[in-house]
Structure formats: C-alpha cells, structure tokens
Design a protein around this motif. Structure first.
Motif, PDB file in Angstrom:
ATOM      1  N   ARG A 151       0.818  -1.219   0.000  1.00 26.54           N
ATOM      2  CA  ARG A 151       0.000   0.000   0.000  1.00 26.54           C
ATOM      3  C   ARG A 151       0.850   1.267   0.000  1.00 26.54           C
ATOM      4  O   ARG A 151       0.558   2.220  -0.725  1.00 26.54           O
ATOM      5  N   TRP A 154       2.486   1.735  -3.333  1.00 29.09           N
ATOM      6  CA  TRP A 154       1.476   2.094  -4.339  1.00 29.09           C
ATOM      7  C   TRP A 154       1.066   3.566  -4.173  1.00 29.09           C
ATOM      8  O   TRP A 154       0.951   4.299  -5.166  1.00 29.09           O
ATOM      9  N   LEU A 155       0.862   4.007  -2.937  1.00 32.17           N
ATOM     10  CA  LEU A 155       0.470   5.396  -2.709  1.00 32.17           C
ATOM     11  C   LEU A 155       1.570   6.360  -3.155  1.00 32.17           C
ATOM     12  O   LEU A 155       1.284   7.407  -3.754  1.00 32.17           O
TER      13      LEU A 155
END
Length: 519
Positions: A151, A154-155
């Motif tokens: 996450r 990805w962010l």
C-alpha cells in the motif's frame, strides 16, 4: 503460553470482542495485567501477525486488521477470570497452571454448502458462491497474500504519477494500453521470464479472464471452434472458453506435462497450457515435451495459448523459460499481476503472433475502449523503480514458509496423501490413494453419507464440503477435471500465515476417516 494467548485473542477477534481497527494494548501493559512475561505477549502478537489478523502500526501500536468471518464461538470447559481491562478481558481465560487452556469449540453454519460441492461439473456461479461462503480459513487456490499488498509503495507511486500527469492523459487513450506500462511490461518480461517483446506488440487487458475472452472471440472469427485444455486443468479457464462458444476437449497431463500425442488425437487446432507450473498438478512441461509441442504447432498449423499465471513464484527450482520465448510465431502469451499484487487491480497483458495482433486490439477496443489508465501508470512506476521486484522477493520468502508449513501439516494430518507441485506457485495439490482399506489408504469424509462408486467426484467433493462445514475453504480436484482422476484437494497457502495454513490442514484431516493406527 504464547499459543494459549494467541488462541484467546484470535477467538476474541473472531466473535467481535476485538473488532477490526481496535488497537491492542502494549505488550508490557497486557503482560502485567495477565501476570505473564512480556515475551509471551510479543510472541502471541507475532503469531497473530503471521496469520494476518493484526499488524504493527509503529507508534500507533498493534492493530486488528482482519477478522475471520462466519464463526460462532461456543464456550468450552474453561474458567473465566476477572479482567482488569477491556482488551485484557478478551484475552483472559485462565488455564490450569502449567497447561494450555482447552480451546473453544467452533460451530460453522454454511447454508447451501452442500449444493456447492456436488458430483458433476460446477455451474457458472460456483466461484462467486464459494467466495461468499463464510469461513475462518481460506485455502482456495489462486488467492494471493492480499494483506501484503504494498500500500505504501502504491500510494507513493500514485502521488508521483498524479503530480506530473498532464490533463490530456485523463482522456481516452490507446486501446492497447498506456505506452509507459507497455514499456515496463516489456522490460519485466525480458528480465523475469526471458521473453523479448516490442512494447508496440503488447496489449494491456483486464486480467487473464479478459485475455481469454478476447482470444475466444478472435479464434471464433478465424474459424476455430475448439480450444483443447489440459486435464486436470483450470475450471475457471474452461468456463470462460465455453462462455465464448468454444468446445474444450481435454488432454491428459502426466509427470512431464500435457501429452502431445493425446493433443494430436483430439484434432484441435489450438491448446491452452500452463507450462511453467501446470494448474492444478504443478508439473513443469519437460524439454522433450516442449519440443513435441512445437513440432505439433508447426506440423498442424496449431496455436498455443500460454497462461503464465504464477511463474514468478518459485522456491526450489530455477526459472522455467516461457514457451513464447521459444516459439513466438505460434504462441499467444498471457500474464497478469493478479497473483503478484491483487486480482482487484484487473491488470494483465497479452503478447500475440502477428496473425492475431490487430484482431485482438480491435476486440479490446470494441469491448471497453481500453483499460483504466491511472492504475497502469502507477504499476509502470512500480516496475520501473524496482519496487515490484523487491515486493516479489519479500513474497517468495514468506510463501516458502507457508508452503513448508502446509507440507509439514499434510504429513501429520493427511497420512497417505501425495503432494504435487511443491516447487513453485501458490498452491499444492494432494491426491489420495484408492479406497480399499489397506495401509496408506484415505477413506472418505467421516460424516455419514450415501455409498458411491469409487470416483473422484463423490469422494473429494464430499471431503471439500466436510471441510467447508468445519470452516475451511478448498477445491476438490474433480472440479478441475473432465476425465477420471484420483480424488484430491487443491489447497492454496499464500493468503494465511503458517499457523493458519497448518490449522486448515489439521481441520481437513479431521474431516476424513483415518487409516488404522494413523496419528
């Protein structure tokens, strides 16, 4: 003691006393409240973390991130002790000194579970029904470690993409996919799979499912009415092909992979194969068999559709070359990030011979005008910065531990079972010896049922139903077979920690009759 505490906390998460999002008490505080050493608490938290139920959040502490569903706890013969704190109360059930507390009994109710696992070919909605069925442990094959989705990376990549993205990039784009992702995939395939590809030749699709749908449409237009499939072979792939109007004649698989002599006997002009890690048996298409398949394609003007669904995940063997690298003019190659990142991204790719390339692009254009651009650009950045390869290295180590835990549990709880496909992938297949009552045989589920002839369907579907009734999801091998096959189960190990995986196998072991003297 740590196992006892982990079990108590796991029960509390399951029945909602510790809901998702709640922060567990600091290990020092909980240890003091329970009168145990701090090491007991930290080890219990570590085990819950391996199982995917909790996660460390730095200064925010340890947080519950996932709860088993469909669990009704029935108190066993344990003694409740006074609690001094809300979270401690959830964990505090005392056991006799020096002993582990008796585990609570769990009751699972699955309306319609019996209809899921019946002899014969499952219906089109069987995967949806199985996914919706509540269970504490999900050993479904093909399910990746969703809790490990990167996450933060990805962010970061998404913010970087949005910071530099021109407004024009938010409009309708090339139906083949963004140039950035096609370049990144071409580099990825060259490094990871030994496949040389010009980015202009790649088509970005919404996962392998859409790839099969597009291929089906294009082959139909070319006069192809049959696409032979491996047997056993993926039920889901077979369903997609049939939904597109193609017949799926079965071709037996042995220890060397798909049998090319049997393929030739079907008369089919095209075949779908999983050569790097055959689904579900896990064998690798051997060198001589690969050469035979190439000869078949050349002599019969045949087409090979290569589903490279989980080739990145390997543990005990070197990488296996993709067929596309050996026979580019006869192979349609399909891959995706569903097993590496998450199926929800719906990102895959197709690399086709020149004969079918334009037709596939047209089929994609008229289906949806092209896949969503923003996730493509984020994935391209992850590939280009090396973040995806770092994630793959992390997963390989984690998956190896879970695979080893499953193999060890099979040895303990499924005596006589034969393990297939352990060297790579995200699942194992186990087959059971014929039913005959002799040493090493594996009778059917312990629950009473009508007598059936010895065949894969009645035995392994009944076993899968019995496992689901005890809170564990898995696939009967017969789901994936059109021809007679040994009874067996296809079990995924990527989605749960080693403890969860081993517990699932233990529960399955309890669902079958044991040979005399088996422990």
């Amino acid at each position: 003691m740590s196992q006892w505490l982990a079990t108590r906390l796991r029960d509390a998460i399951a029945d909602g006393r510790l809901p998702v999002g709640v922060r567990l008490p600091p290990s020092r505080v909980l240890a003091a409240e329970l009168g145990v050493s701090r090491g007991v608490v930290t080890e219990a938290y570590r085990r819950l973390g391996e199982d995917g139920h909790v996660a460390g959040r730095g200064r925010a502490g340890t947080v519950v991130v996932a709860a088993p569903v469909g669990v009704t706890t029935v108190p066993g013969p344990v003694t409740a002790a006074p609690a001094t704190g809300t979270n401690a109360a959830a964990a505090r059930t005392t056991a006799p000194a020096g002993a582990t507390a008796a585990p609570r009994q769990r009751r699972y109710e699955f309306p319609g579970a019996g209809e899921l696992f019946v002899p014969g070919e499952p219906g089109a909605g069987v995967y949806d029904a199985l996914r919706a069925a509540p269970a504490r442990i999900d050993l479904s094959p093909g399910l990746p470690d969703l809790a490990s989705f990167p996450r933060a990376a990805w962010l970061r990549a998404e913010r970087a993409v949005l910071a530099s993205l021109p407004a024009s990039a938010l409009g309708y784009g090339d139906p083949r996919g963004t140039p950035e992702l096609r370049r990144a995939v071409a580099d990825w395939l060259a490094r990871i799979r030994g496949v040389r590809a010009d980015p202009a030749e790649l088509l970005i699709v919404s996962g392998t499912a859409q790839a099969l749908g597009l291929v089906t449409r294009v082959l139909h237009a070319d006069g192809v009415t049959e696409l032979a499939v491996e047997d056993p072979g993926s039920l889901g792939a077979r369903q997609h092909l049939r939904a597109g109007g193609l017949a799926t004649p079965p071709v037996p698989v042995d220890a060397e992979g798909v049998r090319v002599d049997a393929l030739d006997a079907t008369g089919a002009r095209a075949v779908l194969v999983t050569p790097a890690h055959q689904f579900p048996m896990g064998v690798v298409l051997g060198g001589e068999r690969r050469r035979a398949l190439m000869r078949w394609a050349a002599e019969r003007d045949g087409l090979v559709v290569e589903d490279d669904y989980d080739a990145e995940h390997r543990y005990d063997r070197p990488p296996v070359p993709a067929l596309r690298a050996m026979l580019p003019d006869r192979v349609i190659y399909a891959g995706s990030v569903s097993k590496l990142l998450a199926p929800a991204l719906r990102i895959g790719w197709v690399l086709a011979p020149p004969k079918y390339r334009d037709a596939l692009v047209d089929a994609k254009r008229f289906m949806d005008l092209g896949s969503a651009a923003l996730p493509q650009l984020v994935l391209a950045r992850l590939m280009g910065t090396g973040a995806l390869e770092r994630h793959l290295r992390l997963l390989r180590g984690r998956h190896r531990q879970r695979r080893d835990a499953m193999i060890a549990a099979i040895g303990r709880h499924l005596p006589g079972a034969v393990v297939h496909g352990a060297a790579a992938g995200l699942h194992l297949t186990v087959t059971f010896p014929p039913r005959g009552g002799g040493p090493g045989t594996a009778p059917g589920p312990a629950a009473p049922g009508p007598a059936h002839p010895e065949s894969a369907g009645p035995l392994d579907t009944r076993l899968a139903a019995a496992a689901l009734a005890r809170g564990v999801k898995t696939h009967p091998l017969s789901w994936h077979a059109q021809l007679p096959c040994p009874p067996g189960l296809v079990m995924g190990y990527a989605a749960g920690g080693p403890g969860t995986v081993a517990d699932g196998v233990r529960i399955i072991g309890g669902a079958i009759g044991r040979p005399p003297g088996a422990r």
